[in-house]
Design an enzyme around this catalytic site. Structure first.
Site, PDB file in Angstrom:
ATOM      1  N   ASP A 301       0.763  -1.200   0.055  1.00 58.70           N
ATOM      2  CA  ASP A 301       0.135   0.003   0.051  1.00 58.70           C
ATOM      3  C   ASP A 301       1.085   1.330  -0.032  1.00 58.70           C
ATOM      4  O   ASP A 301       2.304   1.204   0.183  1.00 58.70           O
ATOM      5  CB  ASP A 301      -1.206  -0.078   1.095  1.00 58.70           C
ATOM      6  CG  ASP A 301      -2.281   0.769   0.778  1.00 58.70           C
ATOM      7  OD1 ASP A 301      -2.044   1.585  -0.156  1.00 58.70           O
ATOM      8  OD2 ASP A 301      -3.228   0.737   1.480  1.00 58.70           O
TER       9      ASP A 301
HETATM   10  C1  NOJ Z   1      -3.851   4.092  -0.009  1.00 57.87           C
HETATM   11  C2  NOJ Z   1      -5.103   3.109   0.021  1.00 57.87           C
HETATM   12  O1  NOJ Z   1      -5.028   2.433   1.251  1.00 57.87           O
HETATM   13  C3  NOJ Z   1      -5.350   2.190  -1.016  1.00 57.87           C
HETATM   14  O2  NOJ Z   1      -6.601   1.414  -1.069  1.00 57.87           O
HETATM   15  C4  NOJ Z   1      -5.048   2.774  -2.463  1.00 57.87           C
HETATM   16  O3  NOJ Z   1      -5.330   1.823  -3.174  1.00 57.87           O
HETATM   17  C5  NOJ Z   1      -3.731   3.342  -2.437  1.00 57.87           C
HETATM   18  N1  NOJ Z   1      -3.533   4.531  -1.393  1.00 57.87           N
HETATM   19  C6  NOJ Z   1      -3.500   4.082  -3.846  1.00 57.87           C
HETATM   20  O4  NOJ Z   1      -4.074   5.092  -3.973  1.00 57.87           O
END
Ligand code: NOJ
Length: 774
Positions: A301
């Site tokens: 993430d």
């Molecule tokens: C953080 C989020 O937790 C995740 O779900 C998302 O896909 C990513 N950022 C990318 O934007």
């Protein structure tokens, strides 16, 4: 074929020749799963890998964001750094770059400058539509309609691919039971089975059955794992669950996603039992890649590799890199950790080249599957972009999905449906003419203020002689995020006390036959980082509600929200409540379809609605405990100041007709562990309108080697039943529905007594019993 592609062919041919002489190094330490691999693709993957230098391999494991749309603290090193890396072929993927023109331009940098010309893969958070916006996932899940859920994902994929992208970071399949957690809006709610089947439907919708088809994109099962169990609902917080809860409640949707062939997984920000998921080897290597034989790509993430330092699990980024790669996190999203440290770690023998190769192969495999090696620009077609995005056809489906996602929570006096020829109707509330909130959070390229508002929807269907009054009454106290603003840096203000608009609202309420009161939440009250300790009506909305109800009892609350809310006062007073979530581009039209009876509501709650926030986390499939709550023992396992049960339970939703369940029959009362029971039940439409009903099957295993929930959803069918008609609905109960992850750390059916219920919500009382024997 373009010139660039012609240039690229000799490289591939050379790679294939080299492959025949120098085979890929076999991992000596671990045996990674190799099932379901396409031999031809594997050959190509290996042949490209054989050509790559270490810096290029590491580059494939790096993902940068375009500088806009940041979804976390920006760790950006600036455009020049990214540009240099792209030219050197040291980037594998980009996120947050959209439009054919921008994607072409970025891909060109790699194709024209880098040595091996390995195309980039472009990802984006397409969570509930690209530009045609569908209901937020929690809302869409209320449809319990797997076909339309799949269809909405496939339209989202078509629009995403038409914009040049190949990868979405969806679906989120985190079971989430805490209304305080802002990200509850992104998934299918509190139940494991519902998350499983809806997750699979979404994956099939995004990916179709051929990733190389220009209308399909790679999906991403996220967040692996446990993110939805953030303690106290605070985003990113610690998760404290045991091994059995992990296996029985959280992992099944992910296992099903892996089985359904989801192309990628994303790990999660949280730690579980002291180990951040990004550094969790058991989860990523042992369970996902080995036990489930899954050959896809795990992306971290945003910044989660670097965040292991703040977790207190890694000393510095180098340490974090070692932990993450070793644990099976293949691609580094925006931590800038792999690019800076992997080379040194390989030289110091802390990370093996085999581990690097395994990760790189997962990236290359996906790029081959998507057809990017055949044509790096295959998704980049301006004509297609113009023709395929936000079309009338897509909007028509968005309206269909939206109306099916609406849940009728209360209709005590049969105020609904409303006739279209009323003399007057008042549309009141801060969300009544809001054209932006219905797009919800995570709206991808959904354009600011582009949704059909409730007021617009109502005006377009009522008789021309019907007077439609409108008053806003009060402001929603959180300012809307304007285009270009980073919502993560957006202020949240809950302290609005301005009641000056209520007077005018009361005046129109007095004049109208019916009041439609649109209240709830701002689109950005839920989503990432949007956890709340209170889940009622913020600001002065409650004051507006009470003032309106005082002068006109014919109030329909049109609730717009991203989480289960505390609506107890409304539930106790107001005759009709319609749960409308954030329904997307066609919101107002879809709500009007239901309000005026053109569509008979069929949605069912994917989450329990509490009496108050103190009940959270609230979910229907709790454990019985040693002191179960009962009318006789009201002090047991409950509260002394509030009911134990939900205000509106999981699976609940009314219709404009009524259904009666009877004659539940089982063809056997006893089966072997691998046996099968056929269950049939009669459902009659006892009202005067045709309607759809979600027929739900719940099972309880009475005694287990581990304590079992009081009931669990195991199947459902959505059926249309005509007024006056009776239908027989059949289910099969087999080992798949009876097994659980037992004390033997295996999925097993244990012999013993079981209860089964069928009904229209999780409090179904029509019951059968059977026994499983050895
Ligand atoms: C953080 C989020 O937790 C995740 O779900 C998302 O896909 C990513 N950022 C990318 O934007």
């Amino acid at each position: 074929m373009s010139k660039k592609n012609l240039l690229f062919i000799p490289i591939i041919l050379l790679a294939i020749v080299l492959f025949s002489v120098k085979n890929h190094v076999v991992d000596s330490e671990k045996v990674y799963a190799t099932s379901n691999l396409d031999a031809k693709i594997e050959e190509k993957v290996d042949s490209v890998l054989a050509l790559m230098h270490l810096n290029e391999k590491i580059g494939q494991l790096v993902q940068y964001s375009g500088k806009w749309n940041a979804t976390g603290p920006s760790t950006s090193k600036g455009d020049q750094h990214k540009l240099d890396k792209l030219k050197k072929g040291e980037v594998g993927s980009m996120l947050n770059i959209t439009s054919v023109a921008s994607i072409k331009e970025t891909q060109k940098i790699v194709m024209e400058h880098s040595r091996l010309k390995i195309p980039l893969i472009f990802g984006y958070d397409v969570i509930h539509g690209y530009k045609t916006i569908f209901p937020i996932p929690l809302g869409e899940s209320a449809s319990w309609d797997l076909d339309i859920i799949k269809q909405s994902a496939s339209i989202a994929a078509k629009e995403t691919a038409a914009s040049g992208l190949q990868w979405t970071f969806a679906p989120m399949i985190d079971v989430s039971r805490d209304a305080r957690w802002g990200r509850i809006m992104e998934g299918a709610g509190e139940d494991t089975y519902l998350n499983t089947v809806i997750g699979v439907a979404r994956i099939h919708g995004f990916q179709g059955d051929d990733l190389s088809h220009p209308n399909t994109i790679a999906a991403c099962a996220k967040h692996f794992a446990g993110y939805g169990f953030a303690e106290a609902g605070r985003d990113y917080n610690t998760v404290n669950i045991g091994e059995y809860e992990l296996h029985n409640t959280i992992l099944p949707p992910f296992k099903a996603a892996a089985k359904a062939g989801v192309a990628t997984f994303m790990n999660s920000f949280n730690d579980i039992d002291g180990i951040p998921s990004t550094g969790n080897k058991v989860l990523q290597r042992d369970i996902l890649k080995q036990n489930w034989s899954w050959n896809g790509l795990v992306v971290s993430d945003w910044g989660s590799i670097g965040e292991m330092i703040a977790h207190g699990y890694a000393e510095d980024k180098k340490h974090a890199t070692q932990i993450a790669l070793d644990a099976g996190s293949d691609m580094d999203m925006e931590s800038y950790a792999y690019e800076a440290n992997l080379e040194a770690l390989v030289r110091e023998n802390k990370i093996s080249i085999e581990q690097i190769d395994d990760a790189v192969k997962r990236v290359l495999r996906l790029k081959f599957e998507l057809g990017l090696f055949d044509d790096p620009y295959k998704y980049c077609n301006e004509e297609r972009e113009k023709a395929n995005i936000y079309t009338d056809e897509h909007l028509a489906v968005a309206r269909d999905v939206a109306k099916k996602s609406i849940v009728l929570l209360k209709n005590e006096t049969n105020l609904l449906p409303i006739t279209k020829n009323l003399k007057s109707i008042a549309v009141i509330g801060p969300l009544a003419d809001d054209k932006d909130a219905p797009l919800g959070n995570w709206r991808a390229k959904g354009e600011y203020n582009s949704a059909v508002s409730l007021l617009e929807g109502v005006k377009s269907v009522v008789d021309k002689n019907t007077k439609v009054f409108y008053e806003k009454g009060v402001e929603l106290t959180i300012p809307t995020v304007k285009p270009g603003e980073n919502q993560f840096l957006h202020p949240l203000k809950f302290n609005n006390t301005d009641v000056s608009g209520i007077k005018a609202a009361v005046e129109v309420a007095k004049k109208a036959e019916v009041v439609l009161l649109a209240i709830g939440e701002n689109a950005y009250q839920t989503g990432e980082g949007r956890s709340q300790s209170e889940i009622g009506f913020f600001g002065v909305q409650q004051k507006l509600l009470e003032a309106i109800y005082k002068v006109n009892k014919n109030v329909v609350i049109v609730l717009m929200n991203g989480r289960p809310m505390d609506i107890s006062w409304a539930a106790n007073n107001v005759p009709s409540i319609l749960e409308c979530w954030f329904l997307g581009s066609e919101s107002g039209n879809a709500i009007a379809d239901v309000l005026f009876g053109d569509y008979n509501p069929s949605g069912k709650l994917p989450v329990s609605f509490p009496h108050n926030v103190g009940q959270e986390p609230l979910y229907y499939n709790q454990k019985n405990t040693g002191r179960p709550f009962s009318p006789k023992h009201v002090t047991y396992s409950g509260y002394t100041d509030t009911p134990k049960s939900a205000l509106y339970p999981f699976g609940f939703g009314l219709s404009y007709t009524t259904f009666e369940y009877k004659n539940l029959e089982l063809d056997k009362s006893e089966i072997l562990k691998d046996g099968e029971i056929k269950l049939s039940v009669e459902i009659s439409n006892t009202g005067t309108r045709d309607g759809e009903e979600v027929v739900q099957l719940y099972i309880r295993d009475l005694v287990g080697s581990l304590t079992r929930p009081i009931k669990e959803l195991k199947d459902f069918k959505k059926v249309m039943i005509k007024a006056g008609e009776t239908k027989i609905v059949n289910f099969t109960i087999n080992s798949e529905k009876l097994q659980f992850y037992t004390v033997n750390k295996k999925w097993e059916v244990e012999p013993g007594d079981f209860n089964v219920w069928v009904g229209g919500n999780s409090e179904a009382s029509l019951k059968g019993v059977f026994r499983v024997v050895e």
